[in-house]
Design a protein around this motif. Sequence first.
Motif, PDB file in Angstrom:
ATOM      1  N   UNK A  41       7.420  26.975 -59.785  1.00 41.88           N
ATOM      2  CA  UNK A  41       8.515  26.640 -58.884  1.00 41.88           C
ATOM      3  C   UNK A  41       8.065  26.858 -57.433  1.00 41.88           C
ATOM      4  N   UNK A  42       9.006  26.892 -56.525  1.00 42.73           N
ATOM      5  CA  UNK A  42       8.707  27.065 -55.106  1.00 42.73           C
ATOM      6  C   UNK A  42       7.956  28.375 -54.872  1.00 42.73           C
ATOM      7  N   UNK A  43       6.840  28.317 -54.148  1.00 44.89           N
ATOM      8  CA  UNK A  43       5.965  29.475 -53.987  1.00 44.89           C
ATOM      9  C   UNK A  43       6.584  30.606 -53.169  1.00 44.89           C
ATOM     10  N   UNK A  44       7.689  30.357 -52.501  1.00 45.99           N
ATOM     11  CA  UNK A  44       8.323  31.414 -51.718  1.00 45.99           C
ATOM     12  C   UNK A  44       8.913  32.526 -52.584  1.00 45.99           C
ATOM     13  N   UNK A  45       8.920  32.327 -53.900  1.00 46.65           N
ATOM     14  CA  UNK A  45       9.401  33.394 -54.785  1.00 46.65           C
ATOM     15  C   UNK A  45       8.593  34.672 -54.591  1.00 46.65           C
ATOM     16  N   UNK A  46       7.354  34.542 -54.140  1.00 49.58           N
ATOM     17  CA  UNK A  46       6.435  35.684 -54.066  1.00 49.58           C
ATOM     18  C   UNK A  46       6.976  36.816 -53.196  1.00 49.58           C
ATOM     19  N   UNK A  47       7.631  36.450 -52.086  1.00 43.77           N
ATOM     20  CA  UNK A  47       8.130  37.471 -51.151  1.00 43.77           C
ATOM     21  C   UNK A  47       9.155  38.390 -51.816  1.00 43.77           C
TER      22      UNK A  47
END
Length: 271
Positions: A41-47
Motif C-alpha cells: 500500500x502507500x509507503x507513508x505507512x512507515x512513519x
Amino acid sequence: NKDPLRNPKTFISDIEKIIAIWQDNKSTEELVALKQLLFKHNNNFKFFYVTYLYFNSNETDDNKENFVEALLKLFAILSIKESGYSSAKFKIFLIALNMEIGAGASSKILVEKINDHIRKEFNEKDIAGTIIDSAPNNALVYLNEYLFAKENGVILNLDILKIEIEHIMPASGRNLSSIREDANMNEDDFHQYADKLGNKILLEQPINGAISNDWFKTKKQTSILQKRGYKDSNFQIAQSLISYSKDKWEKDDIDKATQKAAKRIIKFIFN
C-alpha cells in the motif's frame, strides 16, 4: 531540531532501535504478514508503523497485531478511494495519532481511535461499490488473498522470490478472441471485466508467464510443476480454483468472485 545531536549516543541508540524494528525476525507470522501487506500500500505507512513499535516495543504480540491490522484497514481504504494521502481523512488524522502514540496512549485506545475514525469518515456501501465497479489497486489483490487465506486457517507468506498478478481470464495475448468468445463476452465487456478484482489472483511468477493466456480449464487441470496450472501453488485462491465447479470462467463468475472479495474486504475494514 538539533536537540538529538547534543546527545549523540542516545541518538544513535534510537536509530539502532528503529533499524531493529525493520529487521526484526522474531515477530509473529501474523505481524510479518501484516507488515508485508502494508508494503503493498502507500509507503507513508512507515512513519506510523515504526512510531508505534518504537514506543510500544514491550507490548504483547496481540496488541501489536491489533494496531498494525487497524493501520492496514486505513491504508486499504486509501488504496480503494481516489482521495489523496494528504487529505484530512488520512495524513492529518495519522499525524495526530502519532502524537498520541508518543504521549503514551494505550494500544487499545489507539485501535479504537482508528476504527472510530473509519466508521465516522467512510461509508461501507460507497467503498464496496468502488471495489465492485472499478479496476482495483493491486494492493487489494494481495489483501484479498491474505483474507481468503485467513478464512482457511493459513497465514499468507509473501516471502516468495517473485509474485505476479494473474488474470484468470487473460487480459492479453494469444487465443484472446477465442477465450473472449468462450466466456460469452463482447469486446467492451472483456476490457471492463479483465481487470476486476474477481479476475485477479496472486501466483508464482515462473508459473504465470507460461499459463497467462491459456483457457481456464487448462489452468485448473495442470500443475505448477508443469509451469501451466494452479495445482501446487502456494496461494489459497489459486488452490481453490482447482476444484471450481465449472471449466469456463465467464462474466458471471468474475462478478461473483468480485462481490465475494468486496464483502471480504468490507468485513475486514469495518468489523
